[in-house]
Design an enzyme around this catalytic site. Structure first.
Site, PDB file in Angstrom:
ATOM      1  N   LYS A  50       8.199  12.426   0.839  1.00  0.00           N
ATOM      2  CA  LYS A  50       8.047  11.224   0.006  1.00  0.00           C
ATOM      3  C   LYS A  50       8.530  11.475  -1.416  1.00  0.00           C
ATOM      4  CE  LYS A  50       4.200   9.433   2.760  1.00  0.00           C
ATOM      5  NZ  LYS A  50       2.738   9.383   2.936  1.00  0.00           N
ATOM      6  N   GLN A  94      -2.791  10.356   0.004  1.00  0.00           N
ATOM      7  CA  GLN A  94      -2.323  10.874   1.287  1.00  0.00           C
ATOM      8  C   GLN A  94      -3.497  11.115   2.235  1.00  0.00           C
ATOM      9  OE1 GLN A  94       0.888  11.362   2.402  1.00  0.00           O
ATOM     10  NE2 GLN A  94      -0.072  11.827   4.355  1.00  0.00           N
ATOM     11  N   ASP A 117       0.612   1.407  -0.392  1.00  0.00           N
ATOM     12  CA  ASP A 117       0.360   1.560   1.043  1.00  0.00           C
ATOM     13  C   ASP A 117      -0.129   0.252   1.664  1.00  0.00           C
ATOM     14  OD1 ASP A 117       1.103   3.813   2.391  1.00  0.00           O
ATOM     15  OD2 ASP A 117      -0.723   4.939   1.988  1.00  0.00           O
TER      16      ASP A 117
END
Length: 280
Positions: A50, A94, A117
């Protein structure tokens, strides 16, 4: 019949190229903050990928690594600090977190306009309400792009989503409803699952069980999106769909790897671009 293999790598690369061009034209470059807690090897690989993808499109990447014994309060303080930081346009926690931590309240702490997200209740609610200002969860967003790379107008098609998680199944079903599909959400308690799948013009599998979906579950000519990533004893990855059998019946299918996976990171960058454009 042999299915068209949907090239998620190429479609993701095209999206990243478009994002990079838009970032290059911006006065202030978007900043994505990634919080990584603990030593999970897979999480470290994901975060590294990422960060590289973020920097490749010209965005600023900020990584915050916390030890495995970090407390709930320590992570909460960090999230609040990032919420208040005007240099941060996106915040990513995460997952999974170490077992002593509860991820749900931490995710809900993230400011909705930085929730790249798309997991806060505010953004989930906006998706259900059809409110375009919300941020959509990355993997279902990418899966829809792959479907529409094959067929733009999905009106009236029967879609089956196997999986009902907040992370993927529920937002995927909602996105397909918004495209005027007739949607069935199937799951582990669904009776006659194979028969339900055989009615699907669009079949999306996200259950985490290797090759659960057999070739004879596929309606001839269906579009099949395989979200599963199941590592085998030999280290190879397999999806939730029996690819070899399904590809002889479907009109189009995603491979594993190289299908949905690359789209997830590309859509994360797309969400970060959106938040930055709105804030500017």
């Amino acid at each position: 019949m042999s299915a068209h293999i949907i090239d998620g790598k190429q479609i993701a690369a095209d999206l990243r190229k478009s994002i990079a061009a838009k970032v290059a034209a911006m006065d202030a470059k978007p900043g994505l903050a990634v919080i990584l807690v603990g030593d999970d090897p897979a999480s470290h690989v994901y975060v590294r990928n990422k960060i590289k993808a973020t920097e490749d499109v010209g965005m600023r990447s900020m990584e915050f690594r916390l030890p495995v014994h970090a407390t709930q309060d320590e992570i909460a303080v960090l999230i609040q600090t990032l919420n208040d930081d005007d240099m941060v346009q996106g915040i990513l926690l995460q997952l999974p977190l170490p077992g002593h931590l509860n991820s749900d309240p931490l995710i809900q702490m993230i400011a909705p306009d930085k929730d790249v997200d798309g997991l806060t209740f505010v953004n989930a609610g906006k998706l259900v309400a059809g409110e375009p200002s919300g941020l959509v969860s990355c993997t279902p967003q990418g899966a829809l792009m792959l479907i529409k790379s094959v067929k733009q107008d999905l009106t009236g098609l029967n879609a089956v989503v196997i999986g009902r998680s907040l992370l993927f199944g529920k937002p995927m079903a909602t996105l397909l409803v918004a495209e005027n599909c007739t949607v069935t959400t199937a799951h582990s308690k669904t009776k006659n699952l194979a028969e339900v799948c055989r009615n699907a013009d669009i079949l999306v599998a996200a259950v985490g069980r290797s090759e659960l979906v057999k070739g004879d579950w596929i309606k001839p000519g269906a579009i099949v999106i395989d979200v599963g990533i199941n590592r085998q004893a030999d280290g190879k990855l397999k999806g939730d769909v029996d690819f070899n059998a399904a590809s002889q019946i479907a009109s189009a299918i995603t491979p594993v790897p190289g299908g949905v996976g690359p789209m997830t990171i590309a859509c994360l960058l797309n969400n970060t671009l959106k938040t930055s454009q709105r804030q500017q």
